[in-house]
Design a protein around this motif. Structure first.
Motif, PDB file in Angstrom:
ATOM      1  N   ALA A  97      -3.145 -35.388 -27.966  1.00  0.00           N
ATOM      2  CA  ALA A  97      -1.894 -36.025 -28.370  1.00  0.00           C
ATOM      3  C   ALA A  97      -0.823 -35.864 -27.303  1.00  0.00           C
ATOM      4  CB  ALA A  97      -1.416 -35.441 -29.703  1.00  0.00           C
ATOM      5  N   ARG A  98      -0.706 -34.680 -26.745  1.00  0.00           N
ATOM      6  CA  ARG A  98       0.327 -34.428 -25.740  1.00  0.00           C
ATOM      7  C   ARG A  98       0.139 -35.306 -24.510  1.00  0.00           C
ATOM      8  NH1 ARG A  98       0.568 -28.839 -22.433  1.00  0.00           N
ATOM      9  NH2 ARG A  98      -0.619 -30.085 -20.910  1.00  0.00           N
ATOM     10  N   GLU A  99      -1.076 -35.321 -23.976  1.00  0.00           N
ATOM     11  CA  GLU A  99      -1.315 -36.044 -22.734  1.00  0.00           C
ATOM     12  C   GLU A  99      -1.264 -37.553 -22.920  1.00  0.00           C
ATOM     13  OE1 GLU A  99      -1.334 -34.792 -19.743  1.00  0.00           O
ATOM     14  OE2 GLU A  99      -0.972 -32.815 -20.628  1.00  0.00           O
ATOM     15  N   MET A 100      -1.705 -38.041 -24.073  1.00  0.00           N
ATOM     16  CA  MET A 100      -1.610 -39.476 -24.298  1.00  0.00           C
ATOM     17  C   MET A 100      -0.159 -39.883 -24.490  1.00  0.00           C
ATOM     18  SD  MET A 100      -3.784 -41.911 -24.124  1.00  0.00           S
ATOM     19  CE  MET A 100      -5.387 -41.225 -24.554  1.00  0.00           C
ATOM     20  N   ALA A 101       0.606 -39.101 -25.255  1.00  0.00           N
ATOM     21  CA  ALA A 101       2.019 -39.418 -25.465  1.00  0.00           C
ATOM     22  C   ALA A 101       2.812 -39.273 -24.176  1.00  0.00           C
ATOM     23  CB  ALA A 101       2.607 -38.517 -26.544  1.00  0.00           C
ATOM     24  N   ARG A 102       2.383 -38.406 -23.293  1.00  0.00           N
ATOM     25  CA  ARG A 102       3.050 -38.244 -22.010  1.00  0.00           C
ATOM     26  C   ARG A 102       3.013 -39.544 -21.207  1.00  0.00           C
ATOM     27  NH1 ARG A 102       0.803 -35.005 -17.615  1.00  0.00           N
ATOM     28  NH2 ARG A 102       2.463 -34.205 -16.280  1.00  0.00           N
ATOM     29  N   ALA A 103       2.014 -40.392 -21.512  1.00  0.00           N
ATOM     30  CA  ALA A 103       1.955 -41.720 -20.917  1.00  0.00           C
ATOM     31  C   ALA A 103       2.566 -42.759 -21.847  1.00  0.00           C
ATOM     32  CB  ALA A 103       0.511 -42.099 -20.589  1.00  0.00           C
ATOM     33  N   ASP A 104       2.166 -42.732 -23.130  1.00  0.00           N
ATOM     34  CA  ASP A 104       2.646 -43.755 -24.047  1.00  0.00           C
ATOM     35  C   ASP A 104       2.446 -43.341 -25.499  1.00  0.00           C
ATOM     36  OD1 ASP A 104       3.512 -46.512 -24.792  1.00  0.00           O
ATOM     37  OD2 ASP A 104       1.494 -46.546 -25.618  1.00  0.00           O
ATOM     38  N   GLY A 105       3.446 -43.640 -26.319  1.00  0.00           N
ATOM     39  CA  GLY A 105       3.380 -43.287 -27.727  1.00  0.00           C
ATOM     40  C   GLY A 105       2.579 -44.254 -28.579  1.00  0.00           C
ATOM     41  N   SER A 106       2.530 -45.522 -28.185  1.00  0.00           N
ATOM     42  CA  SER A 106       1.805 -46.499 -29.000  1.00  0.00           C
ATOM     43  C   SER A 106       0.316 -46.190 -29.044  1.00  0.00           C
ATOM     44  CB  SER A 106       2.026 -47.916 -28.451  1.00  0.00           C
ATOM     45  OG  SER A 106       3.365 -48.323 -28.578  1.00  0.00           O
ATOM     46  N   ILE A 107      -0.266 -45.888 -27.883  1.00  0.00           N
ATOM     47  CA  ILE A 107      -1.692 -45.573 -27.846  1.00  0.00           C
ATOM     48  C   ILE A 107      -1.941 -44.270 -28.600  1.00  0.00           C
ATOM     49  CG2 ILE A 107      -3.718 -45.215 -26.385  1.00  0.00           C
ATOM     50  CD1 ILE A 107      -2.392 -48.000 -26.255  1.00  0.00           C
ATOM     51  N   ASN A 108      -1.031 -43.317 -28.454  1.00  0.00           N
ATOM     52  CA  ASN A 108      -1.197 -42.068 -29.187  1.00  0.00           C
ATOM     53  C   ASN A 108      -1.120 -42.291 -30.696  1.00  0.00           C
ATOM     54  OD1 ASN A 108      -1.363 -39.044 -29.192  1.00  0.00           O
ATOM     55  ND2 ASN A 108       0.537 -39.330 -30.313  1.00  0.00           N
ATOM     56  N   THR A 109      -0.242 -43.183 -31.135  1.00  0.00           N
ATOM     57  CA  THR A 109      -0.153 -43.477 -32.558  1.00  0.00           C
ATOM     58  C   THR A 109      -1.434 -44.131 -33.065  1.00  0.00           C
ATOM     59  OG1 THR A 109       2.251 -43.630 -32.604  1.00  0.00           O
ATOM     60  CG2 THR A 109       1.068 -44.833 -34.305  1.00  0.00           C
ATOM     61  N   PHE A 110      -2.002 -45.035 -32.266  1.00  0.00           N
ATOM     62  CA  PHE A 110      -3.287 -45.613 -32.661  1.00  0.00           C
ATOM     63  C   PHE A 110      -4.310 -44.503 -32.881  1.00  0.00           C
ATOM     64  CE2 PHE A 110      -7.594 -46.742 -31.458  1.00  0.00           C
ATOM     65  CZ  PHE A 110      -7.870 -47.747 -32.373  1.00  0.00           C
ATOM     66  N   LEU A 111      -4.365 -43.549 -31.944  1.00  0.00           N
ATOM     67  CA  LEU A 111      -5.316 -42.440 -32.081  1.00  0.00           C
ATOM     68  C   LEU A 111      -5.005 -41.599 -33.311  1.00  0.00           C
ATOM     69  CD1 LEU A 111      -5.720 -41.188 -28.397  1.00  0.00           C
ATOM     70  CD2 LEU A 111      -7.385 -42.443 -29.770  1.00  0.00           C
ATOM     71  N   GLY A 269       0.537 -31.686 -37.386  1.00  0.00           N
ATOM     72  CA  GLY A 269       0.696 -31.096 -36.061  1.00  0.00           C
ATOM     73  C   GLY A 269       0.600 -32.102 -34.941  1.00  0.00           C
ATOM     74  N   GLY A 270      -0.110 -33.201 -35.161  1.00  0.00           N
ATOM     75  CA  GLY A 270      -0.252 -34.212 -34.120  1.00  0.00           C
ATOM     76  C   GLY A 270       1.075 -34.811 -33.703  1.00  0.00           C
ATOM     77  N   ALA A 271       1.980 -35.004 -34.661  1.00  0.00           N
ATOM     78  CA  ALA A 271       3.296 -35.563 -34.342  1.00  0.00           C
ATOM     79  C   ALA A 271       4.110 -34.587 -33.493  1.00  0.00           C
ATOM     80  CB  ALA A 271       4.042 -35.903 -35.625  1.00  0.00           C
ATOM     81  N   ALA A 272       3.960 -33.295 -33.751  1.00  0.00           N
ATOM     82  CA  ALA A 272       4.679 -32.294 -32.956  1.00  0.00           C
ATOM     83  C   ALA A 272       4.172 -32.277 -31.517  1.00  0.00           C
ATOM     84  CB  ALA A 272       4.523 -30.925 -33.600  1.00  0.00           C
ATOM     85  N   TRP A 273       2.848 -32.314 -31.342  1.00  0.00           N
ATOM     86  CA  TRP A 273       2.294 -32.368 -29.988  1.00  0.00           C
ATOM     87  C   TRP A 273       2.716 -33.652 -29.289  1.00  0.00           C
ATOM     88  CZ3 TRP A 273       0.452 -28.479 -27.333  1.00  0.00           C
ATOM     89  CH2 TRP A 273      -0.164 -27.399 -27.971  1.00  0.00           C
ATOM     90  N   GLU A 274       2.798 -34.740 -30.031  1.00  0.00           N
ATOM     91  CA  GLU A 274       3.250 -35.987 -29.416  1.00  0.00           C
ATOM     92  C   GLU A 274       4.679 -35.848 -28.903  1.00  0.00           C
ATOM     93  OE1 GLU A 274       4.251 -40.666 -30.307  1.00  0.00           O
ATOM     94  OE2 GLU A 274       3.205 -39.514 -31.851  1.00  0.00           O
ATOM     95  N   ALA A 275       5.546 -35.218 -29.690  1.00  0.00           N
ATOM     96  CA  ALA A 275       6.922 -35.011 -29.256  1.00  0.00           C
ATOM     97  C   ALA A 275       6.964 -34.223 -27.953  1.00  0.00           C
ATOM     98  CB  ALA A 275       7.711 -34.279 -30.350  1.00  0.00           C
ATOM     99  N   VAL A 276       6.089 -33.229 -27.815  1.00  0.00           N
ATOM    100  CA  VAL A 276       6.011 -32.469 -26.561  1.00  0.00           C
ATOM    101  C   VAL A 276       5.636 -33.390 -25.407  1.00  0.00           C
ATOM    102  CG1 VAL A 276       4.754 -30.662 -25.324  1.00  0.00           C
ATOM    103  CG2 VAL A 276       5.494 -30.274 -27.679  1.00  0.00           C
ATOM    104  N   GLY A 277       4.689 -34.291 -25.630  1.00  0.00           N
ATOM    105  CA  GLY A 277       4.282 -35.208 -24.569  1.00  0.00           C
ATOM    106  C   GLY A 277       5.415 -36.105 -24.109  1.00  0.00           C
ATOM    107  N   HIS A 278       6.151 -36.675 -25.053  1.00  0.00           N
ATOM    108  CA  HIS A 278       7.294 -37.511 -24.684  1.00  0.00           C
ATOM    109  C   HIS A 278       8.345 -36.700 -23.928  1.00  0.00           C
ATOM    110  CE1 HIS A 278       6.042 -41.105 -26.767  1.00  0.00           C
ATOM    111  NE2 HIS A 278       5.917 -40.476 -27.922  1.00  0.00           N
ATOM    112  N   ALA A 279       8.596 -35.494 -24.409  1.00  0.00           N
ATOM    113  CA  ALA A 279       9.612 -34.651 -23.773  1.00  0.00           C
ATOM    114  C   ALA A 279       9.191 -34.229 -22.369  1.00  0.00           C
ATOM    115  CB  ALA A 279       9.890 -33.431 -24.645  1.00  0.00           C
TER     116      ALA A 279
END
Length: 409
Positions: A97-111, A269-279
């Protein structure tokens, strides 16, 4: 759907800033398997996602071209054991989640929708036969999934869902309305929740496309348009009228909303890791930009106000990383409570939004351009702070744990 052209102005992950964005060297504690997952997802995100995502995001189209190479990564299903899933640790799933969101949130949301919510619900709530029937194809991305819980009048209070299921022999008749359902317009397998009219309890049903690629009669999805964030993942508004689902497609282990909550707790927890990726992405972009941007004869990184802002961004980012790492450790031990997960989601969403906003401001006018990526991360963080429980709802869950008094009325 035609392919969207690549963004020739895209930059890959920043160098110096990326080296310090894990300031407390938390990734040094990853196992070799977790490091391998982090690295292959990071490489995929940088080489396959970043060069094309701005075009899809701007056009509000999903990049289906990414699904075949995504399937080859072997990450679909994350922590699920068997059925073609990798059976990862919670921290490894966090790296996805972190590494995908670090590039893009849409693809991470699909996952998140496909891998965690849909497949997670099938794994937790389905029988052995049902898991075998649906999970292998989902794990290989031969089919795609969705998770239909939210309704137009029931977001934060999803426990009050009104979609109804009435049994008649070996068939269930479902009527209702779902909204904000990621991939709900196109998914081959939709886990849909409805209230049994006999006992008032919530049941889960699998809505499956037929051999011709059609949803059952009565399943009427419309793509929601006009979003400011997560534009490359499409959400559906779904009107359900007299839709008939066989008893064999009711998930056997969903008997009340408490079972739905088990799925949500496992995936929060996935949403929290995603927030880390965006940040992480926004801190890295801002720090590199500050080192290169010259104003009044000097790089702006040399000014005290900019250094103070970068230091505070990194401090908040490090706090987010520490919370997520501890959350993963507790989850693997079976010691993570619902209130703990809520605290992590609340804190990371708040800090992530602030870091992305600071980055946008440090880039000034350039922060408004998609080519610099910050604007996409900023608006995607607006979505992260809303879904899987807003900050206010998470605060009330933690508050109930602190005081023993529920503020939900």
């Amino acid at each position: 759907m035609g392919a969207v052209r690549e963004d020739s102005s895209v930059t890959t992950t920043p160098n110096r800033a990326a080296a310090i964005s894990d300031y407390f060297h938390l990734d040094d504690e990853l196992t070799p398997e977790e490091l391998a997952i982090r690295d292959k997802v990071r490489e995929f995100a940088e080489q396959r996602v970043l060069p094309i995502i701005n075009g899809y995001w701007e056009k509000a189209e999903f990049p289906y071209e990414l699904l075949p190479p995504l399937a080859e990564l072997g990450i679909i299903g994350t922590t699920i054991q068997g059925y073609g899933c990798p059976g990862m640790s919670r921290k490894a799933a966090g790296m996805v989640a972190r590494e995908m969101a670090r590039a893009d949130g849409s693809i991470n949301t699909f996952l998140g929708v496909h891998s965690n919510l849909c497949m997670g619900a099938l794994n937790l709530l389905g029988s052995a036969e049902q898991r075998q029937r649906w999970l292998p194809a989902l794990a290989g991305l031969e089919t795609t999934g969705a998770f239909a819980l939210t309704e137009p009048d029931h977001g934060s209070d999803s426990v009050a869902l009104e979609t109804s299921a009435r049994r008649g022999g070996d068939t269930w008749v479902i009527d209702g309305h779902k909204r904000w359902i990621g991939n709900g317009h196109a998914a081959d397998v939709v886990v849909l929740f409805a209230r049994n009219t006999e006992d008032g309890e919530v049941s889960a049903f699998v809505v499956e496309k037929d051999g011709n690629g059609n949803h059952p009669a009565g399943y009427n999805p419309t793509v929601i348009t006009g979003k400011i964030g997560k534009r490359a993942i499409l959400q559906a508004d779904i009107v359900i009228e007299n839709m008939r689902i066989p008893e064999a497609d009711r998930l056997e282990n969903c008997r009340s909303f408490a079972d739905v909550s088990r799925v949500l707790q496992a995936t929060r927890g996935g949403a929290a890791w995603e927030a880390v990726g965006h940040a992480m992405a926004c801190f890295e972009i801002a720090a590199d930009y500050a080192a290169e941007r010259v104003q009044f004869g000097n790089p702006i990184a040399g000014y005290q106000l900019v250094q103070s802002r970068l230091a505070n961004m990194l401090s908040e980012l490090t706090a987010m990383q520490l919370m997520c790492n501890r959350m993963a450790e507790l989850a693997d031990k079976g010691a993570l409570t619902n209130a703990m997960a809520s605290m992590v989601k609340m804190a990371t969403a708040q800090k992530g939004k602030w870091i992305c906003s600071e980055a946008r401001d440090l880039l000034a006018g350039n922060g408004l351009l998609l080519e610099n990526h910050v604007a996409r991360h900023l608006t995607d963080m607006e979505v992260v702070s809303t879904y899987e429980g807003t900050d206010s709802i998470q605060a009330l869950l933690v508050g109930r744990d602190i005081t023993g008094i529920s503020a939900f009325h």
